[in-house]
Write a protein that holds these residues in place. Structure first.
Motif, PDB file in Angstrom:
ATOM      1  N   HIS A   6       0.770  -1.094   0.062  1.00 47.84           N
ATOM      2  CA  HIS A   6       0.018   0.080  -0.052  1.00 47.84           C
ATOM      3  C   HIS A   6       0.703   1.250  -0.120  1.00 47.84           C
ATOM      4  O   HIS A   6       1.518   1.305   0.979  1.00 47.84           O
ATOM      5  CB  HIS A   6      -0.916   0.014   1.187  1.00 47.84           C
ATOM      6  N   ASN A   8       0.892   5.479   0.384  1.00 48.89           N
ATOM      7  CA  ASN A   8      -0.261   6.242   0.659  1.00 48.89           C
ATOM      8  C   ASN A   8      -0.788   7.308  -0.618  1.00 48.89           C
ATOM      9  O   ASN A   8       0.000   7.511  -1.470  1.00 48.89           O
ATOM     10  CB  ASN A   8       0.639   7.468   1.835  1.00 48.89           C
ATOM     11  N   GLN A   9      -1.880   7.755  -0.509  1.00 50.27           N
ATOM     12  CA  GLN A   9      -2.547   8.440  -1.219  1.00 50.27           C
ATOM     13  C   GLN A   9      -2.461   7.934  -2.724  1.00 50.27           C
ATOM     14  O   GLN A   9      -2.093   8.599  -3.783  1.00 50.27           O
ATOM     15  CB  GLN A   9      -1.998   9.709  -1.351  1.00 50.27           C
ATOM     16  N   SER A  10      -3.010   6.580  -2.686  1.00 50.40           N
ATOM     17  CA  SER A  10      -2.866   6.116  -4.304  1.00 50.40           C
ATOM     18  C   SER A  10      -4.093   5.234  -4.512  1.00 50.40           C
ATOM     19  O   SER A  10      -4.985   5.053  -3.552  1.00 50.40           O
ATOM     20  CB  SER A  10      -1.384   5.105  -4.218  1.00 50.40           C
ATOM     21  N   GLN A  13      -5.949   2.389  -2.162  1.00 57.25           N
ATOM     22  CA  GLN A  13      -7.087   2.750  -1.128  1.00 57.25           C
ATOM     23  C   GLN A  13      -8.304   1.819  -1.894  1.00 57.25           C
ATOM     24  O   GLN A  13      -8.854   1.276  -0.993  1.00 57.25           O
ATOM     25  CB  GLN A  13      -7.305   4.021  -1.186  1.00 57.25           C
ATOM     26  N   ARG A  30       3.490  -1.039   4.014  1.00 53.82           N
ATOM     27  CA  ARG A  30       3.323   0.642   3.764  1.00 53.82           C
ATOM     28  C   ARG A  30       4.478   0.993   3.253  1.00 53.82           C
ATOM     29  O   ARG A  30       5.595   0.685   3.479  1.00 53.82           O
ATOM     30  CB  ARG A  30       3.015   1.109   5.081  1.00 53.82           C
ATOM     31  N   GLN A  32       5.868   5.165   1.427  1.00 54.98           N
ATOM     32  CA  GLN A  32       5.569   6.506   1.516  1.00 54.98           C
ATOM     33  C   GLN A  32       6.129   7.185   0.160  1.00 54.98           C
ATOM     34  O   GLN A  32       7.209   6.737  -0.311  1.00 54.98           O
ATOM     35  CB  GLN A  32       6.111   7.029   2.638  1.00 54.98           C
ATOM     36  N   ARG A  33       5.327   7.942  -0.290  1.00 59.00           N
ATOM     37  CA  ARG A  33       5.875   8.719  -1.487  1.00 59.00           C
ATOM     38  C   ARG A  33       7.117   9.384  -1.250  1.00 59.00           C
ATOM     39  O   ARG A  33       7.337   9.897  -0.002  1.00 59.00           O
ATOM     40  CB  ARG A  33       4.813   9.542  -1.955  1.00 59.00           C
ATOM     41  N   GLY A 214      -5.552   2.484   5.848  1.00 57.14           N
ATOM     42  CA  GLY A 214      -4.963   2.972   4.726  1.00 57.14           C
ATOM     43  C   GLY A 214      -4.176   4.302   5.067  1.00 57.14           C
ATOM     44  O   GLY A 214      -3.104   4.695   4.515  1.00 57.14           O
ATOM     45  N   GLY A 215      -4.699   5.096   6.080  1.00 56.76           N
ATOM     46  CA  GLY A 215      -4.432   6.471   6.494  1.00 56.76           C
ATOM     47  C   GLY A 215      -5.308   7.598   5.616  1.00 56.76           C
ATOM     48  O   GLY A 215      -6.079   6.909   4.773  1.00 56.76           O
ATOM     49  N   PHE A 217      -6.841   9.934   3.074  1.00 58.57           N
ATOM     50  CA  PHE A 217      -7.105  10.064   1.562  1.00 58.57           C
ATOM     51  C   PHE A 217      -7.502  10.970   0.938  1.00 58.57           C
ATOM     52  O   PHE A 217      -8.552  11.491   1.063  1.00 58.57           O
ATOM     53  CB  PHE A 217      -7.974   8.640   1.282  1.00 58.57           C
TER      54      PHE A 217
END
Length: 222
Positions: A6, A8-10, A13, A30, A32-33, A214-215, A217
């Protein structure tokens, strides 16, 4: 155990949401970008394209949101809850599964790219030209195309609750990312049917659980 790689922000989700709707146990790894919003190099160790989402299941490595959602529906949706049974709804289901990434999302991605041609990481000396070019392409082509697609989707949701009939399906889950992107960066304000559809999504307990897993969004605009 299902494993979701996963970012983030992708788009991943969508996979978390599908698994929550299916009440399937899963593990999240997880990522991170990077500062430039690209996926980290570590994802290339999972899949050669280095993109997310990627699903691991029974030794299989599955990439691409649509392929993952179809796999989950075929393997784990034993009651066919998330795939319609009526022929007309099946046709809609197949169309929206492919339309999301095949037609709508490329336009929204181009919109994002051209809107940022006047900003870093474009070199300082090229930003004025980049800004003018970006605005020109958006005005002459992208905005018109996006408006056509938005009008089409808005009209389709005027007569139905969900994209493939009266029940949520994997087609809705697939359409969620581009429609949130459309509302964020499409530059179109009056889309009441699409807005109502997103509200129905956000009210679903499975969506809310997926956000918790997922955090935050939020799809960036321009």
């Amino acid at each position: 155990m299902l494993i979701v790689h996963h970012l983030n922000q992708s788009r991943s989700q969508r996979v978390l949401w599908a698994l929550e709707e299916l009440n399937m146990p899963y593990q999240i790894i997880r990522y991170q970008r990077e500062p430039d919003m690209q996926a980290p190099p570590a994802l290339k160790k999972v899949h050669p394209l280095g993109k997310s989402p990627v699903l691991e299941d029974n030794g299989h490595i599955i990439a691409e949101s649509g392929a993952i959602l179809e796999y989950l529906q075929e393997r784990y949706d034993k009651s066919h809850q998330f795939r319609p049974q009526e022929e007309i709804d099946k046709l809609q289901y197949r169309f929206w599964l492919h339309y999301a990434e095949g037609s709508l999302m490329p336009l929204l991605l181009m919109k994002l790219i051209f809107s940022r041609l006047g900003k870093p990481p474009v070199p300082f000396g090229l930003r004025t030209l980049g800004n003018a070019l970006g605005k020109g392409v958006q005005k002459a082509y992208l905005d018109k195309q996006i408006a056509t697609h938005a009008s089409f989707i808005e009209s389709q949701l005027a007569s139905r609750t969900w994209f493939a009939g009266e029940h949520l399906s994997m087609a809705d889950i697939q359409m969620s990312f581009p429609l949130f992107a459309l509302l964020s960066r499409g530059g179109i304000n009056a889309l009441p049917n699409i807005a109502a559809w997103t509200k129905r999504i956000e009210m679903r307990p499975a969506w809310q659980r997926a956000i918790q897993q997922g955090g935050p969004f939020e799809i960036p605009g321009d």
